[in-house]
Motif scaffolding. Sequence first.
Motif, PDB file in Angstrom:
ATOM      1  N   LEU A 238       0.817  -1.211   0.000  1.00 54.55           N
ATOM      2  CA  LEU A 238       0.000   0.000   0.000  1.00 54.55           C
ATOM      3  C   LEU A 238       0.852   1.262   0.000  1.00 54.55           C
ATOM      4  N   THR A 239       2.047   1.169   0.556  1.00 49.38           N
ATOM      5  CA  THR A 239       2.923   2.348   0.586  1.00 49.38           C
ATOM      6  C   THR A 239       3.412   2.724  -0.811  1.00 49.38           C
ATOM      7  N   VAL A 241       1.249   2.656  -3.293  1.00 49.07           N
ATOM      8  CA  VAL A 241       0.068   3.368  -3.793  1.00 49.07           C
ATOM      9  C   VAL A 241      -0.018   4.744  -3.144  1.00 49.07           C
ATOM     10  N   TRP A 242       0.150   4.749  -1.807  1.00 46.79           N
ATOM     11  CA  TRP A 242       0.064   5.983  -1.020  1.00 46.79           C
ATOM     12  C   TRP A 242       1.338   6.124  -0.173  1.00 46.79           C
ATOM     13  N   PRO A 243       2.384   6.729  -0.706  1.00 47.09           N
ATOM     14  CA  PRO A 243       3.683   6.807  -0.019  1.00 47.09           C
ATOM     15  C   PRO A 243       3.645   7.526   1.331  1.00 47.09           C
ATOM     16  N   ASP A 244       2.662   8.429   1.507  1.00 46.85           N
ATOM     17  CA  ASP A 244       2.606   9.202   2.753  1.00 46.85           C
ATOM     18  C   ASP A 244       1.654   8.607   3.786  1.00 46.85           C
ATOM     19  N   LEU A 245       1.157   7.406   3.537  1.00 46.58           N
ATOM     20  CA  LEU A 245       0.246   6.751   4.472  1.00 46.58           C
ATOM     21  C   LEU A 245       0.954   6.499   5.801  1.00 46.58           C
ATOM     22  N   GLU A 246       0.330   6.947   6.925  1.00 53.55           N
ATOM     23  CA  GLU A 246       1.034   6.833   8.205  1.00 53.55           C
ATOM     24  C   GLU A 246       0.235   6.226   9.343  1.00 53.55           C
ATOM     25  N   VAL A 247      -1.118   6.119   9.217  1.00 53.21           N
ATOM     26  CA  VAL A 247      -1.890   5.590  10.349  1.00 53.21           C
ATOM     27  C   VAL A 247      -3.203   4.983   9.880  1.00 53.21           C
ATOM     28  N   TYR A 248      -3.628   3.943  10.597  1.00 51.60           N
ATOM     29  CA  TYR A 248      -4.940   3.329  10.377  1.00 51.60           C
ATOM     30  C   TYR A 248      -5.743   3.465  11.668  1.00 51.60           C
ATOM     31  N   PHE A 249      -6.876   4.180  11.594  1.00 45.49           N
ATOM     32  CA  PHE A 249      -7.803   4.320  12.719  1.00 45.49           C
ATOM     33  C   PHE A 249      -8.884   3.250  12.556  1.00 45.49           C
ATOM     34  N   HIS A 250      -8.951   2.323  13.489  1.00 40.69           N
ATOM     35  CA  HIS A 250      -9.859   1.188  13.313  1.00 40.69           C
ATOM     36  C   HIS A 250     -10.708   0.940  14.552  1.00 40.69           C
ATOM     37  N   GLY A 251     -11.852   0.311  14.347  1.00 48.62           N
ATOM     38  CA  GLY A 251     -12.756  -0.032  15.438  1.00 48.62           C
ATOM     39  C   GLY A 251     -13.912  -0.838  14.900  1.00 48.62           C
ATOM     40  N   GLY A 252     -14.850  -1.172  15.766  1.00 52.32           N
ATOM     41  CA  GLY A 252     -16.023  -1.930  15.333  1.00 52.32           C
ATOM     42  C   GLY A 252     -15.926  -3.399  15.624  1.00 52.32           C
ATOM     43  N   VAL A 253     -14.774  -4.001  15.319  1.00 52.65           N
ATOM     44  CA  VAL A 253     -14.510  -5.405  15.643  1.00 52.65           C
ATOM     45  C   VAL A 253     -13.058  -5.511  16.101  1.00 52.65           C
ATOM     46  N   SER A 254     -12.735  -6.627  16.728  1.00 60.18           N
ATOM     47  CA  SER A 254     -11.365  -6.848  17.193  1.00 60.18           C
ATOM     48  C   SER A 254     -10.387  -6.835  16.023  1.00 60.18           C
ATOM     49  N   PHE A 255      -9.240  -6.207  16.233  1.00 51.15           N
ATOM     50  CA  PHE A 255      -8.236  -6.099  15.182  1.00 51.15           C
ATOM     51  C   PHE A 255      -7.331  -7.336  15.114  1.00 51.15           C
ATOM     52  N   GLU A 256      -7.282  -8.093  16.207  1.00 46.68           N
ATOM     53  CA  GLU A 256      -6.325  -9.200  16.311  1.00 46.68           C
ATOM     54  C   GLU A 256      -6.371 -10.187  15.137  1.00 46.68           C
ATOM     55  N   PRO A 257      -7.571 -10.647  14.702  1.00 47.02           N
ATOM     56  CA  PRO A 257      -7.578 -11.626  13.613  1.00 47.02           C
ATOM     57  C   PRO A 257      -7.040 -11.090  12.283  1.00 47.02           C
ATOM     58  N   TYR A 258      -6.934  -9.768  12.160  1.00 45.54           N
ATOM     59  CA  TYR A 258      -6.568  -9.165  10.877  1.00 45.54           C
ATOM     60  C   TYR A 258      -5.182  -8.518  10.881  1.00 45.54           C
ATOM     61  N   LYS A 259      -4.571  -8.422  12.051  1.00 43.36           N
ATOM     62  CA  LYS A 259      -3.356  -7.624  12.214  1.00 43.36           C
ATOM     63  C   LYS A 259      -2.230  -8.046  11.277  1.00 43.36           C
ATOM     64  N   GLU A 260      -1.975  -9.332  11.197  1.00 44.93           N
ATOM     65  CA  GLU A 260      -0.865  -9.807  10.366  1.00 44.93           C
ATOM     66  C   GLU A 260      -1.110  -9.515   8.885  1.00 44.93           C
ATOM     67  N   GLN A 261      -2.352  -9.594   8.455  1.00 45.02           N
ATOM     68  CA  GLN A 261      -2.649  -9.298   7.052  1.00 45.02           C
ATOM     69  C   GLN A 261      -2.375  -7.823   6.736  1.00 45.02           C
ATOM     70  N   TYR A 262      -2.700  -6.950   7.687  1.00 40.84           N
ATOM     71  CA  TYR A 262      -2.414  -5.521   7.505  1.00 40.84           C
ATOM     72  C   TYR A 262      -0.902  -5.265   7.474  1.00 40.84           C
ATOM     73  N   GLN A 263      -0.187  -5.947   8.330  1.00 38.81           N
ATOM     74  CA  GLN A 263       1.265  -5.743   8.384  1.00 38.81           C
ATOM     75  C   GLN A 263       1.939  -6.191   7.085  1.00 38.81           C
ATOM     76  N   LYS A 264       1.353  -7.161   6.407  1.00 34.81           N
ATOM     77  CA  LYS A 264       1.886  -7.582   5.108  1.00 34.81           C
ATOM     78  C   LYS A 264       1.551  -6.562   4.017  1.00 34.81           C
TER      79      LYS A 264
END
Length: 507
Positions: A238-239, A241-264
């Motif tokens: 994603l960086t 696509v968007w080189p200046d991307l710096e933060v993801y604000f998330h909520g609604g459901v637990s982030f744990e099941p998805y964390k590794e996919q985001y880090q990739k």
Amino acid sequence: MPIPIVNSIASWFLKKRIHQMELFIKYPHEVQNELLHHLTGKAKNTEIGKKYDFSSIKTYRDFAERLPVQNYEEVEPLIERARLGESNIFWPTPIKWFAKSSGTTNAKSKFIPVSPESLEDCHYAASKDLLCLYLNNNEESQLFTGKSLRLGGSKELYKENGTAYGDLSAILIDNMPFWATYSSTPNNEISLMSDFEKKMQAVVDFTIKENVTSIAGVPSWMLVLLNNVMETTQKRSLTEVWPDLEVYFHGGVSFEPYKEQYQKLIPCKNFKYYEIYNASEGFFAVQDQNYSNELLLMLDYGIFYEFIPMDAYESHEEKIIPLNEVELGKNYAVVITTNAGLWRYKIGDTIRFTSLDPYRIKVTGRTKHHINVFGEELIIENAEQALKKVSKLTDCEIVDYTAGPIFMEGNQKGAHEWIIEFKTPPDNLAHFQKTLDQTLQTLNSDYEAKRKNNTTLNLLKVNQAKRGLFYQWSKNHGKLGGQHKIPRLSNKRDYIEELLEINKHLE
């Protein structure tokens, strides 16, 4: 508006708001008590206020002894009257908006009142506070050099009887202040498209041309969007696509099941993840530290908090306590009284306090979403900690999951049955199954006791889902996008039976 001017305005607001936060952190009980008196005072001439004689309430004890704790089904008749245009029932300010939510406990739609006060002093205040805390912790941030990609629900506002209802995100977008509109992408027309699948591609096509510096939305649906971005752009991360991307604000459901996919997707060590805890009923807590999994309970959003210890929930020993009586490490159901006229309302979430000075929490699950058929008290927090550990041990990657009981029949002992969709499946499903069972025992002593020598529970069973199962289930139920959640754990077999049936027919 030039970036330096935006930064200077943000800096001024940040300093002012941080000081206000310091006040409720230093004097939490005083702030909450003052808030309770304000709420009862403002609503004393409403139908509810007269019924419970709000004008004579002097203490928290008066309030607690007089008003019953309620769930949605118990307040629904009053909410329905308000939706039909009546006013001054449970809140003095006319309620024009109702956040429609199917909830996660039953299929019936809920219509949560959203007052002008809750919109401004809770939902929008929280959005500003989130930026405020992030910028305070990251002085070198270039957030305002670009835009925030927001992904909300897919339903328009439906208007009738002088009121309107729809996804909370649709209400927020429809009333969005100029500062939020200016800094967000895509435009409102795309954000409110009713067809979720068409909307996804429209969001991708619109935003890949923008300079996106932050993303905001529910992890499950944002992941679908970001994978579409990768497929459309054919980039490696994603960086790119968007080189200046710096933060993801998330909520609604637990982030744990998805964390590794985001880090990739975002392989950047300095990238920040900021969690929020919100619902249609209000905005409750915000991550206030970098690289933390604790959320600061926000005490000045027009929400008065009470808690029910889960070890006695819905039993004869059940008790309701105020903030000053909570303890560290205990699991509590959350009860709220709000500036939208919800009085001692059970929102269905469970939390655990990780700090009492200041009050910080972790969301542990739902009051109805656990498995306790055999006295094992398995909660979502246990499940997600176990899945995270087992995924690493077996070198696999999980997309979504749900679990339910296998009931005892005759001489047959009970068990838990899981259905898990993998992005990268384990080499040996039987080994994964055994490791998950053992890990759950290390995390939950009640589960361990029931599993010892197969006393009550046999080894759990894991079914591997075909790709796209949970997306298809969500689509079948009209739950694509927004705050819609996958039911994780249940004391019944309804969800898992339906998912197993859909799985049979998936290609």
